[in-house]
Scaffold this active site. Sequence first.
Site, PDB file in Angstrom:
ATOM      1  N   SER A 226       0.808  -1.207   0.000  1.00  0.00           N
ATOM      2  CA  SER A 226       0.000   0.000   0.000  1.00  0.00           C
ATOM      3  C   SER A 226       0.844   1.261   0.000  1.00  0.00           C
ATOM      4  CB  SER A 226      -0.929   0.012   1.221  1.00  0.00           C
ATOM      5  OG  SER A 226      -1.768  -1.112   1.231  1.00  0.00           O
ATOM      6  N   HIS A 282       1.272   4.570   4.495  1.00  0.00           N
ATOM      7  CA  HIS A 282       0.484   5.253   3.467  1.00  0.00           C
ATOM      8  C   HIS A 282       0.916   6.708   3.330  1.00  0.00           C
ATOM      9  CE1 HIS A 282      -3.073   2.231   4.132  1.00  0.00           C
ATOM     10  NE2 HIS A 282      -1.969   1.663   3.665  1.00  0.00           N
TER      11      HIS A 282
END
Length: 312
Positions: A226, A282
């Site tokens: 991610s 992230h």
Amino acid sequence: MSDWITVREFPPQQDLSELAQFIRRSGLPLRITEERNCQRLATPDPRLNELLQPLLDRWSAGEIDLSQIQVTAQHSETGSDTGQAPGETGGDYQATVAALPSWPLDRTPVSLILILLCFVGWFLASDSFARQLIILPDRGADFSLATSSLAWHFANGEYWRLWTPAILHFSLPHALFNALGIWIVGRPLEARAGSGVFTVAVLVSAAVANLAQYWWSPGTIFGGMSGVVYALVGCVFVLQRRHPEWLEVPRGIVAVAVGWLLICATGLVTLLVGVGVANAAHMGGFACGVALAAVYCLAGGDRHFTNDDGAA
């Protein structure tokens, strides 16, 4: 239909190279001429004029690029049913706008490898071999980088652990989500920028995202691609502001990704689903992507995102 009808007039200084490529690619009866201090797009077919007007409006507004548009002519067998002379084009025109560009697979080999690694990482997550890929957590309350598990890994020459947590995926939905992100966001970037530049961006962002997550939560085992996906979203964020006409990655993707990042950062997802989210990875990945794209643009690499090199 010997008279040419003006479809649109453009300022003399406007770059119409993308429009010229569209005309050559489509083989339609269109031409660009310079006259009366303007550039004039014309066609002998009024039906084509009507079809192109809304498409050109969207193109001028930056909503689509002409490499996404395909116009085909629907021909009749003879002109007897339409009142035209035999051999004259009958039927009508049809336009389709591709949702995503169809890049050849050989233009995006690194993206395909990353997609494969998402599923390999999911398979390995249930195996003892996964222990060799993660950054082992620190359990001490008095965390110090000099005496941390990361320092211990480096002292033993295990530098690969800077990148390998990105391979591991602890659930199939997580692997699918990241694979889809690479397909939608990564492939257009790689096809435009080239596999070499794309590989550097992936390696740098993977290390930054993993370090950010480890620094934020050293006592937690984490994994997933991610952070890399968010770095690619950060790259798109910068490139689409530099070149608003480049829409091979839909604008909504960036908005949805940033919105999801903010929602996860509130802790709401963890509270409702009970699954930990690597928020620092992230955020670190997104910030890294923005920085890398800014450097890339300053170096002039963003010339590859001017739609002069369309999708095949």
